[in-house]
Design a protein around this motif. Sequence first.
Motif, mmCIF file in Angstrom:
data_model
loop_
_atom_site.group_PDB
_atom_site.id
_atom_site.type_symbol
_atom_site.label_atom_id
_atom_site.label_comp_id
_atom_site.label_asym_id
_atom_site.label_seq_id
_atom_site.Cartn_x
_atom_site.Cartn_y
_atom_site.Cartn_z
ATOM 1 N N HIS A 155 -11.100 21.179 21.030
ATOM 2 C CA HIS A 155 -10.995 20.521 22.330
ATOM 3 C C HIS A 155 -11.395 21.447 23.482
ATOM 4 O O HIS A 155 -11.881 20.983 24.519
ATOM 5 C CB HIS A 155 -9.572 20.008 22.546
ATOM 6 N N LEU A 170 -0.635 25.049 20.322
ATOM 7 C CA LEU A 170 -1.501 25.436 19.219
ATOM 8 C C LEU A 170 -0.704 25.653 17.935
ATOM 9 O O LEU A 170 0.346 26.297 17.960
ATOM 10 C CB LEU A 170 -2.250 26.716 19.592
ATOM 11 N N LEU A 213 -10.365 31.123 21.112
ATOM 12 C CA LEU A 213 -9.944 29.754 21.419
ATOM 13 C C LEU A 213 -10.996 29.019 22.244
ATOM 14 O O LEU A 213 -11.299 27.846 21.986
ATOM 15 C CB LEU A 213 -8.615 29.781 22.178
ATOM 16 N N CYS A 239 -1.922 27.695 25.593
ATOM 17 C CA CYS A 239 -3.106 28.026 26.367
ATOM 18 C C CYS A 239 -3.148 27.087 27.564
ATOM 19 O O CYS A 239 -2.739 25.928 27.443
ATOM 20 C CB CYS A 239 -4.361 27.860 25.505
ATOM 21 N N GLU A 287 -1.434 27.493 15.483
ATOM 22 C CA GLU A 287 -1.559 28.846 14.932
ATOM 23 C C GLU A 287 -0.507 29.813 15.441
ATOM 24 O O GLU A 287 -0.376 30.924 14.902
ATOM 25 C CB GLU A 287 -2.948 29.424 15.245
ATOM 26 N N THR A 305 -14.020 28.265 19.817
ATOM 27 C CA THR A 305 -13.877 27.600 18.522
ATOM 28 C C THR A 305 -12.905 26.424 18.509
ATOM 29 O O THR A 305 -12.991 25.572 17.622
ATOM 30 C CB THR A 305 -13.422 28.606 17.449
ATOM 31 N N HIS A 306 -11.961 26.368 19.458
ATOM 32 C CA HIS A 306 -10.988 25.272 19.449
ATOM 33 C C HIS A 306 -11.711 23.947 19.676
ATOM 34 O O HIS A 306 -12.536 23.826 20.594
ATOM 35 C CB HIS A 306 -9.945 25.503 20.543
ATOM 36 N N TYR A 322 -2.313 23.445 26.344
ATOM 37 C CA TYR A 322 -2.705 23.277 24.947
ATOM 38 C C TYR A 322 -1.680 23.971 24.057
ATOM 39 O O TYR A 322 -1.514 25.199 24.109
ATOM 40 C CB TYR A 322 -4.086 23.894 24.695
#
Length: 407
Positions: free
Chosen positions: A275, A226, A269, A234, A228, A272-273, A224
């Motif tokens: 996916h 990101l 993550l 990740c 941010e 709240t992420h 993943y």
Amino acid sequence: MLSRAKTYTTSGCFALPSFVAVINEYDVVIVGAGPAGSACALALRHSGLRVALVDKAQFPRDKICGDAIPSPTLKHLARLDPGYATELSALLTSRRAPTTHSRLLAPNGEELRIAWHNPAFNIPRLHFDEALLTLVRRHTATDVLEDYALRSLQTDEHGVTLAPSDSTKPPLRAALVIGCDGANSIVARSLAPRASLDRAYHCAVVRAYYTGVTDAPEDTSDFYFLREYQAGYCWVFPVGGGVYNVGFGVLSEEVVARRLNLKHELSELLTTHPHLAPRFAEAKALTSITGFGLPLGGSTRPAHGPRIMLCGDAAGLIDPLQGHGIDKAVHSGILAATQAMACFQTQRFDAEYLANYARQIEQRIGQELAQRYRLMRFLAGKTWLVNMVVGAARWPWLRRRLLRAVG
């Protein structure tokens, strides 16, 4: 296994406790029994040298890692002896998760699925490193010294003295030391005791094991990317038996600049992420989140000194793009063994002669890692570019170029 070390009574030239009666003497002492150290010992099997492989831990032991074993790892072992790769696979059959695919999720949510043609797998280092050490025990006369932590190394014109942290254990003496003892290598610190951490070439990482992760095929490793974070990703890697290695890594310079708490960031993550959160809604953590550091390839970290060579993480041979280094560790351990045999043939152990090893590392490993570091820095912070690359890779000819770039 009976020791093949020479022993001799301590003399005034060594500052040792009076109750230590002998020093165990070897031709080569390999410090660190992970992939680099075990590969080095296997490569020295027919050398006729007296070899000790020492490690501060008692095996099997956990090693904080992403647990991905890249396909070149087995290729390097097979070049030493085809039986090594076959036997290693047999030892790990019931514990590993063969990975035939990767899924890359761009910051914009677009997904790319890649099929890998060369065999690779994921497995906890608890099992992988123990299996490699089993090969050393079975096929070599190496003296394996576990639970042997080092306090210091002292090099002189005749050899290297390795003093243990436990003063009741005998010191070791060797003509040549090969440091395979990881990112916090005591052997590396003996070469550059005042070297400061270069955060531009260092990655801070956290990891934990989970079960109950949904939408998680056991043949697929997920990455993943990101928006941010400048550089890093990740991951969700299956390691067999319904267990997943889940982690998150970022360049250390960003961690310091933004005062990031990576354990907190990973927890956020997973909850709240858009996916990740659905996949971890029913997941159960099997371990706490643990942190570690990775010295990335492409830096000027030294690989040698008088009577000393460094391999694997100790030499900073970690892929800056993907974050793995086991294949590089094995390769460098084999190269160090080749150089060690040349040293004893010529009876040369000086830094100038050992620079041959550093040149081999640069040509066969370092140049590639430097290219990957430049690519990583080029992509860092360019969310739009990562989105574009993942989207464009749906075209077959661009996909092939992407695969070549990431290995």
